[in-house]
Every structure is written in structure tokens, then in C-alpha cells.
Design an enzyme around this catalytic site. Structure first.
Site, PDB file in Angstrom:
ATOM      1  N   GLU A   1      40.279  40.520  46.123  1.00 55.91           N
ATOM      2  CA  GLU A   1      40.198  41.810  46.809  1.00 55.91           C
ATOM      3  C   GLU A   1      39.493  41.719  48.158  1.00 55.91           C
ATOM      4  OE1 GLU A   1      37.973  40.721  44.784  1.00 55.91           O
ATOM      5  OE2 GLU A   1      36.161  41.186  45.905  1.00 55.91           O
TER       6      GLU A   1
ATOM      7  N   ARG B   1      39.647  39.648  50.685  1.00 54.29           N
ATOM      8  CA  ARG B   1      40.507  39.423  51.850  1.00 54.29           C
ATOM      9  C   ARG B   1      41.306  40.677  52.203  1.00 54.29           C
ATOM     10  NH1 ARG B   1      43.466  34.552  48.836  1.00 54.29           N
ATOM     11  NH2 ARG B   1      41.402  34.526  47.886  1.00 54.29           N
TER      12      ARG B   1
ATOM     13  N   LYS C   1      31.796  41.156  54.261  1.00 54.77           N
ATOM     14  CA  LYS C   1      32.442  41.655  53.035  1.00 54.77           C
ATOM     15  C   LYS C   1      31.458  42.578  52.322  1.00 54.77           C
ATOM     16  CE  LYS C   1      34.368  40.249  48.524  1.00 54.77           C
ATOM     17  NZ  LYS C   1      34.936  39.160  47.705  1.00 54.77           N
TER      18      LYS C   1
ATOM     19  N   ASP D   1      28.529  40.784  45.764  1.00 51.56           N
ATOM     20  CA  ASP D   1      29.753  40.677  46.550  1.00 51.56           C
ATOM     21  C   ASP D   1      29.706  41.458  47.866  1.00 51.56           C
ATOM     22  OD1 ASP D   1      31.987  39.103  46.513  1.00 51.56           O
ATOM     23  OD2 ASP D   1      33.285  40.579  45.548  1.00 51.56           O
TER      24      ASP D   1
ATOM     25  N   ASP E   1      32.219  43.584  42.106  1.00 51.22           N
ATOM     26  CA  ASP E   1      33.551  43.012  41.927  1.00 51.22           C
ATOM     27  C   ASP E   1      33.780  42.685  40.458  1.00 51.22           C
ATOM     28  OD1 ASP E   1      35.983  41.799  42.106  1.00 51.22           O
ATOM     29  OD2 ASP E   1      35.273  39.990  43.155  1.00 51.22           O
TER      30      ASP E   1
ATOM     31  N   LYS F   1      37.670  40.016  35.589  1.00 47.16           N
ATOM     32  CA  LYS F   1      36.974  38.737  35.445  1.00 47.16           C
ATOM     33  C   LYS F   1      36.489  38.578  34.008  1.00 47.16           C
ATOM     34  CE  LYS F   1      34.912  38.433  40.098  1.00 47.16           C
ATOM     35  NZ  LYS F   1      35.543  37.187  40.571  1.00 47.16           N
TER      36      LYS F   1
ATOM     37  N   ASP G   1      41.720  40.533  41.806  1.00 45.33           N
ATOM     38  CA  ASP G   1      40.407  39.908  41.991  1.00 45.33           C
ATOM     39  C   ASP G   1      40.299  39.205  43.346  1.00 45.33           C
ATOM     40  OD1 ASP G   1      37.836  39.222  41.403  1.00 45.33           O
ATOM     41  OD2 ASP G   1      38.352  37.568  40.040  1.00 45.33           O
TER      42      ASP G   1
HETATM   43  N1  BES Z   1      33.919  37.754  44.851  1.00 42.85           N
HETATM   44  C1  BES Z   1      34.785  36.740  44.390  1.00 42.85           C
HETATM   45  C2  BES Z   1      34.383  35.337  44.831  1.00 42.85           C
HETATM   46  C3  BES Z   1      33.067  34.806  44.311  1.00 42.85           C
HETATM   47  C4  BES Z   1      33.069  33.916  43.253  1.00 42.85           C
HETATM   48  C5  BES Z   1      31.887  35.110  44.915  1.00 42.85           C
HETATM   49  C6  BES Z   1      31.885  33.391  42.797  1.00 42.85           C
HETATM   50  C7  BES Z   1      30.686  34.592  44.459  1.00 42.85           C
HETATM   51  C8  BES Z   1      30.693  33.720  43.401  1.00 42.85           C
HETATM   52  C9  BES Z   1      36.201  36.987  44.911  1.00 42.85           C
HETATM   53  O1  BES Z   1      36.553  38.303  45.112  1.00 42.85           O
HETATM   54  C10 BES Z   1      37.152  36.447  43.902  1.00 42.85           C
HETATM   55  O2  BES Z   1      37.100  36.898  42.797  1.00 42.85           O
HETATM   56  N2  BES Z   1      37.965  35.480  44.310  1.00 42.85           N
HETATM   57  C11 BES Z   1      38.907  34.872  43.412  1.00 42.85           C
HETATM   58  C12 BES Z   1      40.164  34.638  44.193  1.00 42.85           C
HETATM   59  C13 BES Z   1      41.301  34.179  43.358  1.00 42.85           C
HETATM   60  C14 BES Z   1      41.747  35.279  42.395  1.00 42.85           C
HETATM   61  C15 BES Z   1      42.446  33.783  44.247  1.00 42.85           C
HETATM   62  C16 BES Z   1      38.310  33.568  42.949  1.00 42.85           C
HETATM   63  O3  BES Z   1      37.663  32.871  43.727  1.00 42.85           O
HETATM   64  O4  BES Z   1      38.465  33.247  41.763  1.00 42.85           O
HETATM   65 ZN    ZN Z   2      34.967  39.607  45.526  1.00 46.63          ZN
HETATM   66 ZN    ZN Z   3      37.269  39.251  43.331  1.00 40.15          ZN
END
Ligand code: BES
Ligand code: ZN
Ligand code: ZN
Length: 500
Positions: free
Chosen positions: A353, A355, A269, A292, A274, A281, A351
Site C-alpha cells: 500500500e 507505494r 510514507k 509504518d 499497516d 499480514k 499490503d
Molecule cells: N510496511 C510494509 C513494509 C515493512 C516490512 C516495513 C517490515 C517494516 C518492516 C509494506 O507496506 C509491505 O507490507 N510491503 C510488502 C510488499 C509486498 C506485498 C510486495 C512486503 O514487503 O512484504
Molecule cells: Zn506498509
Molecule cells: Zn503493507
């Protein structure tokens, strides 16, 4: 700091630090006895007084006037119980030792290979773990510190003593392998620690070019820019990149030895920042989001040392580099993007993103016809909730791959734990208007993200590592992983590749 090996020889005159390792309650070896004699019995008295019993990470040290002109430091380090000692203990204690040496400004160190008397691991494995601990334990990211005080002192030489001359060859092999693993990990750490302002998608491309240039033609690369991605129909990465002022790229590295038995693809990734996009966020959740791209950083760390490894596996590294930002042009909830394989995705939360970008990257990866595929991604906060900050989630459609990868992680001293790709949860990704949606409700978020990725790997043996927790340490994790990027995944992948 030059690491070197010598057959045991008491006449090392320029050493100013002597170190010996001890097992719990089995303190007296050749080394400690010799050091005790050197101090006229002082060391044994100190050991008793300080109640040093050789517990893991316990230390005792002595400043000693050897002759009129020569002061030396003596350091005993504990490794814990002999039967419990592992490569990971060696790594950690080596890091502790080198940090003490630096604080004393020791220039020339003489030490044993920690734990070698245990016979639990081979000399090369022990030497490798020591080199990793020494280098990772001295890492810091100080390039933006103005004060010179931050540029800390390094010893000039670290000399390991071996019992037999014949051991030297094996031990040097271990040391250089360990130095390679540490270099790769540090390479990844530096990329992740770099603020997003200096680590845009184009910067990742530049880093990749530098790796290729330094590879003596063993690594080649292709880069696809926005126009080329449009032609390919890579709507995932293009959709995520839409809100950013920085151009997205799909990057493909190839390491191709002459007689490769197998072809593997590593996918990382590579979201360079992000923000969450329009599904912005909260501020606190955003502070570390330069990390990220840690998946891609691990892949690049691996590639940075591949030319020195002499492997017979063809290895491809693939990442879709982009930035996730809100703007008037950004993708908005409800938008539908079409991935390179033709599948459509309804983006209900911008968010989620990672995947969406990985869907394109994995599709492109499949086109390389791999025998095996591994992706590394800081994919979900849910994985951190499930497994904490030290353990990565592992999901796989192939039992053997999953088992081998777990073993590789154990050897590397990285913690991973399997989560199920629960088929029954696939329905949670059902969209009313597209083939899939990119979120799946409140629970089991790490698993549903894994299931989303699985839609893009077909039948190829594949493993997914969700490294959102361990990629970055907000507080020190152990003696060789302090605040900041850990380089997680780099050493696990190197171990796995070498075992293929
Ligand atoms: N990059 C984040 C995941 C992340 C969270 C990485 C904390 C490192 C530390 C990812 O893109 C994300 O924001 N995922 C969301 C998904 C949700 C919206 C379904 C998440 O985990 O909140
Ligand atoms: Zn992310
Ligand atoms: Zn994200």
C-alpha cells in the site's frame, strides 16, 4: 541536564563525576594524569588491574573519597585506536558514559570532549557528536509505564573542559547543533513509538499544526481532507484508506526563507497502521506496524528544528496520512485506482500500500517544482531481507544526489547502501489491465518498489530511502539506539540539507 563549556579550571568544587577519554594504548593525557594524581595513583593501579587499554567502549571507574565530605566517581572511557576514531565513536561512547553517570545518580559531571586530541575532526563536530550521544543515549519511551522507578535520574550539569578560551565559541556552536539534531531525532522517535491508537492520520495533522504554531511563522501548512482529495483525483491514498474508519489527509508543510537558492521536497510514507488490508499480514508481521509512518515522522522531526537552523533552502514536507485496514469497504485485490497524475494502478496485493499512497504524494510533490526530492518510507520487507535491520536501501535517478546523501548519512552515523533502479525490471510492473500493477513477483522487492515510485517522479533529481529495516530496533542497535523507534533518516536529512 544542562550542557556547558568552560576553560580548563581545576577548581570545580561541586563536580561529583569526572570523565576522561582515552585512545587505545595512549592512555595518558593531561586529563588522565590529573585524575590519577587526584586519586594518589589509585587510578593507574586500577587501569592495570582491570586491563583497561582504551579499546572502543571499554570503561573503568573508581569511587573515591576526595575529602571527608566529598565522594567522587572517576570514569575513563576508551575510544579505540586514535587513527580509527570517528564522530560515530564519540556518539556511542558519550551515550555509554551518560548511562553510567545516571546509574550512579551523578549530579555534576566534568569531562573532556571525547577524542579531541585526535585532530581527526574539528572541535564543533566533536561537540555536536557528544551532544547527540548524550541526549539520544538517555532517551526512553516511558510514558505508558506506571511505575515511577522508570522515570530515571538525570544529571543537572555536564561541563566540558576546553584548553583555550577561544575554543568555547566553536564548541558551543557544535553543542547546540548536536542538541538540535537530537531533539529532531527524539521528536521522530516519539511519533513512531506512539501506539497506532493514538497516532491516527488526524493525530499526525495535529502534530503538524503544533510544529507550525511553534515556528514563529517560518513554517506554513496546507491540509487536504477526503473531499478535497476526491476533487484532486488522489485515488491512491483514497483507495488505501477505504477500509479504515479514520479519515485520510494529505499534508503539505512549507519552510520558506527569504533568499532561498533551491527548493527541496521531502516526502514521507505515513501509513499510521499497516495491517496489510484484505491481503492481511500474519499476526507476527503486524506487531510492529505502528512504525509504518516512520518516514513522515523523520520529515516532521526535521521540520521541528528547521526554524532554528538558518538555512537558505526552501523546504517542503509532504505526506499522505492514512490507515491500511481490512473491512467490508476496503480495497480488494484486483481493484484499480487512478493516481493524481492520471496513471492507473492495479492493486493486486493490498499490503503493498505504501507505494500506492506515495504515488499520489510524489505527484503532488512534483507540482511544487522542486530542484531535488527525497522520500523516506518503511516500504518493503524485501529491503530488510537484502540489507538487514541496520541499513537503509537508497535508490536514486541522480548520481550527485545519491553520493551527497550517502556522505550525509555517513556523517550522521546512519547506514545506507545503494540499490540499483534496474531498468530491465520495469517490465515486472506491467499490468494487463492498468498502467502498472503494485507488485512485481518474488525477487528484488526493494528495487521493484523503487521502480514503481520512479514512475511518479519524472526527471526531477530524486532519491528514495527504504527505511523498513532501521526505523525500529527490536533489539538494541548501539548504545544510543535501544529498543524501539530509532528516528532513522532525521539526522541524514538534516546533514544533507545543511550541505546544500
Ligand atoms: N510496511 C510494509 C513494509 C515493512 C516490512 C516495513 C517490515 C517494516 C518492516 C509494506 O507496506 C509491505 O507490507 N510491503 C510488502 C510488499 C509486498 C506485498 C510486495 C512486503 O514487503 O512484504
Ligand atoms: Zn506498509
Ligand atoms: Zn503493507
Amino acid at each position: 541536564m544542562k550542557l556547558q563549556i568552560q576553560k580548563r579550571n581545576r577548581q570545580i568544587t561541586n563536580a561529583d563525576v569526572f570523565i576522561a577519554s582515552c585512545f587505545e594504548d595512549e592512555m595518558f593525557s593531561h586529563e588522565t594524569t590529573y585524575l590519577n594524581e587526584m586519586t594518589g595513583g589509585l587510578l593507574a593501579k586500577l587501569v592495570k588491574k582491570e586491563n583497561f587499554t582504551g579499546k572502543a567502549d571499554q570503561t573503568v571507574s573508581l569511587f573515591f573519597q576526595k575529602s571527608l565530605k566529598q565522594h567522587v566517581r572517576i570514569l575513563l572511557v576508551g575510544l579505540g585506536k586514535q587513527e580509527e576514531v570517528q564522530e560515530e565513536s564519540v556518539r556511542q561512547v558519550a551515550a555509554t558514559a551518560v548511562q553510567m553517570v545516571r546509574s550512579w545518580q551523578g549530579k555534576h559531571v566534568v569531562s573532556d570532549f571525547f577524542g579531541m586530541r585526535s585532530k581527526k575532526f574539528t572541535l564543533d563536530a566533536c561537540a555536536k557528536a557528544m551532544a547527540e550521544g548524550l541526549w539520544l543515549g538517555t532517551y526512553d519511551f516511558a510514558k505508558y509505564k506506571s511505575s515511577l522507578k522508570e522515570k530515571k535520574f538525570f544529571p543537572e550539569t555536564w561541563t566540558f573542559m576546553t584548553e583555550h578560551k577561544t575554543d568555547i565559541k566553536l564548541a558551543s556552536k557544535g553543542l547546540s547543533l548536536g542538541e538540535m539534531y537530537a531533539d529532531a531525532t527524539i521528536f521522530a522517535r516519539n511519533l513512531v513509538n506512539e501506539p497506532a491508537q493514538h497516532m491516527r492520520p488526524a493525530d499526525l495533522v495535529a502534530v503538524t499544526k503544533a510544529i507550525v504554531a511553534a515556528s514563529s511563522k517560518t513554517i506554513s501548512m496546507r491540509v487536504f481532507n477526503r473531499a478535497q482529495l476526491e476533487k484532486k483525483g488522489a485515488g491512491g491514498i483514497l483507495g488505501v484508506a477505504r477500509g479504515s474508519d479514520h479519515e485520510p489527509f494529505l499534508v503539505h508543510l512549507v519552510y520558506k526563507p527569504l533568499h532561498a537558492k533551491k527548493r527541496m521536497v521531502l516526502v514521507g510514507k505515513a501509513v499510521t497502521f499497516d495491517s496489510g488490508g484484505i491481503s492481511l499480514k500474519p499476526s507476527d508481521a503486524m506487531t510492529t506496524m505502528k512504525i509504518d509512518m516512520a518516514g513522515a515522522a523523520a520529515v516532521l522531526g526535521v521540520f521541528s528544528v528547521l526554524p532554528d537552523l538558518e538555512l537558505n533552502v526552501e523546504i517542503h514536507g509532504i505526506f499522505a496520512a492514512c490507515e491500511n485496514m481490512p473491512s467490508g469497504k476496503a480495497i480488494v485485490p484486483g481493484d484499480i485506482v487512478r493516481i493524481m497524475n492520471g496513471k492507473t494502478v492495479e492493486v493486486l496485493n493490498t499490503d503493498a500500500e505504501g507505494r500506492v499512497t506515495l504515488a499520489d504524494a510524489l505527484t503532488y510533490a512534483l507540482q511544487q517544482k522542486p530542484d531535488v526530492m527525497i522520500d523516506l518510507a518503511t516500504l518493503t520487507g524485501a529491503c530488510v531481507v537484502a540489507l538487514g535491520e541496520e541499513v537503509a536501501g537508497m535508490m536514486s535517478n541522480d548520481r550527485t544526489l545519491c553520493d551527497e546523501l550517502k556522505k550525509a548519512a555517513d556523517r550522521a552515523g546512519e547506514r545506507v547502501w545503494e540499490l540499483p533502479l534496474e531498468p530491465g525490471y520495469k517490465k515486472l510492473l506491467h499490468s494487463e489491465v492498468a498502467d502498472l500493477k503494485n507488485i512485481a513477483g518474488r525477487y528484488g522487492g526493494a528495487v521493484t518498489a523503487g521502480l514503481f515510485l520512479q514512475e511518479f517522479v519524472e526527471e526531477v533529481p530524486w532519491a528514495h530511502l527504504d527505511i523498513a529495516g532501521p526505523a525500529f530496533a527490536e533489539k538494541p542497535l548501539n548504545s544510543y539506539t535501544k529498543y524501539g523507534a530509532s528516528g532513522f533518516g532525521t539526522r541524514t536529512i538534516l546533514e544533507y540539507i545543511r550541505s546544500m
